[in-house]
Design a protein around this motif. Structure first.
Motif, PDB file in Angstrom:
ATOM      1  N   ALA A  93       0.666  -2.082   4.077  1.00 50.13           N
ATOM      2  CA  ALA A  93       1.011  -0.652   4.143  1.00 50.13           C
ATOM      3  C   ALA A  93       0.603   0.062   2.863  1.00 50.13           C
ATOM      4  O   ALA A  93       0.068   1.175   2.900  1.00 50.13           O
ATOM      5  CB  ALA A  93       2.510  -0.496   4.391  1.00 50.13           C
ATOM      6  N   THR A  94       0.822  -0.575   1.705  1.00 51.47           N
ATOM      7  CA  THR A  94       0.456   0.058   0.432  1.00 51.47           C
ATOM      8  C   THR A  94      -1.060   0.142   0.293  1.00 51.47           C
ATOM      9  O   THR A  94      -1.596   1.154  -0.168  1.00 51.47           O
ATOM     10  CB  THR A  94       1.068  -0.722  -0.749  1.00 51.47           C
ATOM     11  OG1 THR A  94       2.489  -0.812  -0.567  1.00 51.47           O
ATOM     12  CG2 THR A  94       0.790  -0.031  -2.071  1.00 51.47           C
ATOM     13  N   HIS A  95      -1.756  -0.927   0.715  1.00 58.80           N
ATOM     14  CA  HIS A  95      -3.226  -0.914   0.651  1.00 58.80           C
ATOM     15  C   HIS A  95      -3.796   0.212   1.520  1.00 58.80           C
ATOM     16  O   HIS A  95      -4.691   0.950   1.087  1.00 58.80           O
ATOM     17  CB  HIS A  95      -3.758  -2.264   1.135  1.00 58.80           C
ATOM     18  CG  HIS A  95      -5.249  -2.345   1.210  1.00 58.80           C
ATOM     19  ND1 HIS A  95      -6.040  -2.688   0.137  1.00 58.80           N
ATOM     20  CD2 HIS A  95      -6.105  -2.108   2.236  1.00 58.80           C
ATOM     21  CE1 HIS A  95      -7.308  -2.675   0.494  1.00 58.80           C
ATOM     22  NE2 HIS A  95      -7.375  -2.320   1.773  1.00 58.80           N
ATOM     23  N   LEU A  96      -3.252   0.367   2.720  1.00 59.35           N
ATOM     24  CA  LEU A  96      -3.765   1.402   3.621  1.00 59.35           C
ATOM     25  C   LEU A  96      -3.382   2.806   3.157  1.00 59.35           C
ATOM     26  O   LEU A  96      -4.028   3.778   3.537  1.00 59.35           O
ATOM     27  CB  LEU A  96      -3.243   1.163   5.041  1.00 59.35           C
ATOM     28  CG  LEU A  96      -3.747  -0.117   5.734  1.00 59.35           C
ATOM     29  CD1 LEU A  96      -3.117  -0.285   7.106  1.00 59.35           C
ATOM     30  CD2 LEU A  96      -5.280  -0.092   5.858  1.00 59.35           C
ATOM     31  N   ALA A  97      -2.334   2.904   2.347  1.00 59.35           N
ATOM     32  CA  ALA A  97      -1.886   4.220   1.863  1.00 59.35           C
ATOM     33  C   ALA A  97      -2.621   4.655   0.608  1.00 59.35           C
ATOM     34  O   ALA A  97      -2.470   5.802   0.177  1.00 59.35           O
ATOM     35  CB  ALA A  97      -0.382   4.180   1.594  1.00 59.35           C
ATOM     36  N   ALA A  98      -3.394   3.765  -0.009  1.00 59.42           N
ATOM     37  CA  ALA A  98      -4.124   4.113  -1.239  1.00 59.42           C
ATOM     38  C   ALA A  98      -5.056   5.295  -0.959  1.00 59.42           C
ATOM     39  O   ALA A  98      -5.811   5.297   0.008  1.00 59.42           O
ATOM     40  CB  ALA A  98      -4.933   2.915  -1.727  1.00 59.42           C
ATOM     41  N   GLY A  99      -4.979   6.291  -1.812  1.00 60.67           N
ATOM     42  CA  GLY A  99      -5.785   7.491  -1.618  1.00 60.67           C
ATOM     43  C   GLY A  99      -5.070   8.547  -0.806  1.00 60.67           C
ATOM     44  O   GLY A  99      -5.466   9.715  -0.815  1.00 60.67           O
ATOM     45  N   GLU A 100      -4.037   8.144  -0.079  1.00 60.35           N
ATOM     46  CA  GLU A 100      -3.261   9.095   0.727  1.00 60.35           C
ATOM     47  C   GLU A 100      -1.912   9.378   0.077  1.00 60.35           C
ATOM     48  O   GLU A 100      -1.426  10.506   0.113  1.00 60.35           O
ATOM     49  CB  GLU A 100      -3.035   8.529   2.144  1.00 60.35           C
ATOM     50  CG  GLU A 100      -4.319   8.207   2.897  1.00 60.35           C
ATOM     51  CD  GLU A 100      -5.092   9.464   3.266  1.00 60.35           C
ATOM     52  OE1 GLU A 100      -4.455  10.514   3.392  1.00 60.35           O
ATOM     53  OE2 GLU A 100      -6.334   9.382   3.404  1.00 60.35           O
ATOM     54  N   VAL A 101      -1.289   8.351  -0.462  1.00 57.21           N
ATOM     55  CA  VAL A 101       0.011   8.497  -1.124  1.00 57.21           C
ATOM     56  C   VAL A 101      -0.207   8.357  -2.629  1.00 57.21           C
ATOM     57  O   VAL A 101      -0.688   7.308  -3.087  1.00 57.21           O
ATOM     58  CB  VAL A 101       1.003   7.419  -0.628  1.00 57.21           C
ATOM     59  CG1 VAL A 101       2.313   7.511  -1.406  1.00 57.21           C
ATOM     60  CG2 VAL A 101       1.246   7.560   0.866  1.00 57.21           C
ATOM     61  N   PRO A 102       0.103   9.388  -3.412  1.00 56.56           N
ATOM     62  CA  PRO A 102      -0.099   9.301  -4.869  1.00 56.56           C
ATOM     63  C   PRO A 102       0.631   8.100  -5.470  1.00 56.56           C
ATOM     64  O   PRO A 102       1.814   7.883  -5.184  1.00 56.56           O
ATOM     65  CB  PRO A 102       0.493  10.628  -5.372  1.00 56.56           C
ATOM     66  CG  PRO A 102       0.403  11.556  -4.199  1.00 56.56           C
ATOM     67  CD  PRO A 102       0.606  10.712  -2.984  1.00 56.56           C
ATOM     68  N   GLY A 103      -0.076   7.345  -6.282  1.00 64.57           N
ATOM     69  CA  GLY A 103       0.528   6.200  -6.963  1.00 64.57           C
ATOM     70  C   GLY A 103       0.371   4.888  -6.224  1.00 64.57           C
ATOM     71  O   GLY A 103       0.545   3.819  -6.818  1.00 64.57           O
ATOM     72  N   ALA A 104       0.039   4.930  -4.932  1.00 66.61           N
ATOM     73  CA  ALA A 104      -0.092   3.688  -4.166  1.00 66.61           C
ATOM     74  C   ALA A 104      -1.277   2.858  -4.675  1.00 66.61           C
ATOM     75  O   ALA A 104      -1.182   1.635  -4.819  1.00 66.61           O
ATOM     76  CB  ALA A 104      -0.251   3.984  -2.677  1.00 66.61           C
ATOM     77  N   ALA A 105      -2.390   3.503  -4.949  1.00 65.57           N
ATOM     78  CA  ALA A 105      -3.589   2.787  -5.382  1.00 65.57           C
ATOM     79  C   ALA A 105      -3.366   2.047  -6.690  1.00 65.57           C
ATOM     80  O   ALA A 105      -3.901   0.964  -6.907  1.00 65.57           O
ATOM     81  CB  ALA A 105      -4.754   3.764  -5.522  1.00 65.57           C
ATOM     82  N   GLU A 106      -2.536   2.637  -7.557  1.00 64.39           N
ATOM     83  CA  GLU A 106      -2.310   2.039  -8.884  1.00 64.39           C
ATOM     84  C   GLU A 106      -1.194   1.004  -8.868  1.00 64.39           C
ATOM     85  O   GLU A 106      -0.936   0.348  -9.877  1.00 64.39           O
ATOM     86  CB  GLU A 106      -1.970   3.120  -9.896  1.00 64.39           C
ATOM     87  CG  GLU A 106      -3.088   4.139 -10.134  1.00 64.39           C
ATOM     88  CD  GLU A 106      -3.135   5.218  -9.058  1.00 64.39           C
ATOM     89  OE1 GLU A 106      -2.182   5.281  -8.262  1.00 64.39           O
ATOM     90  OE2 GLU A 106      -4.128   5.963  -9.003  1.00 64.39           O
ATOM     91  N   GLY A 107      -0.483   0.887  -7.755  1.00 67.90           N
ATOM     92  CA  GLY A 107       0.644  -0.049  -7.701  1.00 67.90           C
ATOM     93  C   GLY A 107       1.904   0.535  -8.322  1.00 67.90           C
ATOM     94  O   GLY A 107       2.882  -0.188  -8.531  1.00 67.90           O
ATOM     95  N   ALA A 108       1.880   1.837  -8.623  1.00 67.47           N
ATOM     96  CA  ALA A 108       3.064   2.485  -9.202  1.00 67.47           C
ATOM     97  C   ALA A 108       4.077   2.850  -8.118  1.00 67.47           C
ATOM     98  O   ALA A 108       5.248   3.066  -8.411  1.00 67.47           O
ATOM     99  CB  ALA A 108       2.651   3.734  -9.971  1.00 67.47           C
ATOM    100  N   VAL A 109       3.603   2.967  -6.888  1.00 71.57           N
ATOM    101  CA  VAL A 109       4.452   3.354  -5.762  1.00 71.57           C
ATOM    102  C   VAL A 109       4.330   2.289  -4.673  1.00 71.57           C
ATOM    103  O   VAL A 109       3.226   1.861  -4.343  1.00 71.57           O
ATOM    104  CB  VAL A 109       4.028   4.736  -5.212  1.00 71.57           C
ATOM    105  CG1 VAL A 109       4.729   5.041  -3.903  1.00 71.57           C
ATOM    106  CG2 VAL A 109       4.315   5.816  -6.240  1.00 71.57           C
ATOM    107  N   VAL A 110       5.468   1.879  -4.141  1.00 72.38           N
ATOM    108  CA  VAL A 110       5.491   0.887  -3.065  1.00 72.38           C
ATOM    109  C   VAL A 110       5.635   1.635  -1.735  1.00 72.38           C
ATOM    110  O   VAL A 110       6.561   2.436  -1.567  1.00 72.38           O
ATOM    111  CB  VAL A 110       6.659  -0.096  -3.247  1.00 72.38           C
ATOM    112  CG1 VAL A 110       6.716  -1.086  -2.079  1.00 72.38           C
ATOM    113  CG2 VAL A 110       6.531  -0.837  -4.571  1.00 72.38           C
ATOM    114  N   VAL A 111       4.725   1.361  -0.834  1.00 72.26           N
ATOM    115  CA  VAL A 111       4.717   2.055   0.456  1.00 72.26           C
ATOM    116  C   VAL A 111       4.957   1.052   1.573  1.00 72.26           C
ATOM    117  O   VAL A 111       4.330  -0.016   1.600  1.00 72.26           O
ATOM    118  CB  VAL A 111       3.359   2.763   0.701  1.00 72.26           C
ATOM    119  CG1 VAL A 111       3.384   3.506   2.028  1.00 72.26           C
ATOM    120  CG2 VAL A 111       3.046   3.716  -0.449  1.00 72.26           C
TER     121      VAL A 111
END
Length: 306
Positions: A93-111
């Motif tokens: 879910a976090t991988h697929l949210a990268a670029g859509e949810v701020p911070g997901a790509a950097e691992g700062a946000v867990v989705v």
């Protein structure tokens, strides 16, 4: 079609395996399992940020957007290694949210996300939940490292045909199913390695048990099952075709669960103990097999294409 990995892809696999061996090796896995309470384990935020810094979540973002600029076949290799290590967390879910949810790509946000089946993984550890999570209730997970909730789905239940249609028409759902298949493939390969290593060293009647025909056949069947699934998963990663992903998912689910069961047989009584890792692979494989395009839904999609 040539499915042999390029030198860059082999280096990618090797690098991810080294990273996971260093940060989530067997000692860390056992510590996480032993530390898990009734509601499941706590998510390791520091590890999550390290994965983000290594490009795990931003792998497919363009370089101009801060990503690595690779494609779906490369992501499959990444998640194969994650499955091999039993890496916990809402990785897909976090991988697929990268670029859509701020911070997901950097691992700062867990989705995390509400699966079409209604299951939600790691809900309480997530910063962002994608999908309708109203009315979720905790459910007991067989896997100590995958806490689960179940959300009510529209119409009361999600049917097989609806799930198959979603997988066919929704690119994110297709990719989630393919990456789940990659995790299952990694787990199947790992239990095959464990079984073969045990068969070579465990002795009975004065010789390694791998010398007995019944054990040889089990190990050979595990290898065949894993390699057939590998070809299907790699092929589906290249084409991203919904039917090929459904077929790959069926083979990978079967390989992960059947190889874990066969590994238990090779281990004998030792395999049923808490200290052996085999049961962790089997339990995770069972949980993954319930995600999205699973079982009957995948069969429905393949059958409809015939």
């Amino acid at each position: 079609m040539d499915f042999r990995l390029t030198e860059d892809q082999r280096a990618l696999k090797r690098g991810v395996r080294e990273l996971l061996d260093r940060r989530f090796g067997r000692d860390a896995l056992r510590a996480a399992v032993d530390g898990a309470g009734p509601a499941g384990a706590a998510l390791d935020r520091e590890l999550w940020r390290e994965l983000g810094a290594a490009g795990f979540f931003a792998l497919r973002l363009p370089e101009a957007a801060g990503g690595v600029g690779l494609g779906l076949p490369d992501a499959v290799l990444l998640f194969e290694e994650a499955g091999r290590a039993l890496l916990p967390g809402p990785l897909i879910a976090t991988h697929l949210a990268a670029g859509e949810v701020p911070g997901a790509a950097e691992g700062a946000v867990v989705v995390t996300a509400v699966d079409p089946s209604g299951l939600v993984e790691w809900l309480e550890a997530a910063d962002v939940v994608l999908g309708r999570a109203e009315g979720v209730v905790p459910v007991r997970s067989v896997d100590p490292l995958t806490p689960l909730h179940r959300a009510p789905v529209s119409g009361g239940t999600t049917g097989t045909a609806e799930t198959a249609e979603t997988a066919e028409t929704d690119p994110a759902s297709r990719e989630a199913s393919l990456l789940t298949a990659a995790e299952q493939l990694g787990s199947a390969a790992r239990t095959t390695e464990l079984a073969v290593a045990h068969a070579r060293t465990r002795e009975q009647f004065g010789q390694p048990i791998g010398g007995f025909q019944a054990v040889k056949h089990l190990c050979a069947q595990m290898l065949v099952r894993t390699e057939v699934a590998r070809v299907a998963v790699y092929a589906a990663a290249v084409t991203a075709d919904p039917v090929e992903i459904a077929g790959a998912r069926l083979l990978a689910d079967e390989a992960a669960t059947a190889c874990a069961r066969d590994c238990l047989q090779v281990y004998g009584g030792m395999g049923f103990t808490w200290e052996a890792d085999v049961h962790l692979h089997l339990k995770r494989a069972w949980v993954r097999a319930e995600r999205g395009l699973a079982g009957a839904a995948a069969e429905e999609l393949v059958a409809a294409s015939l």
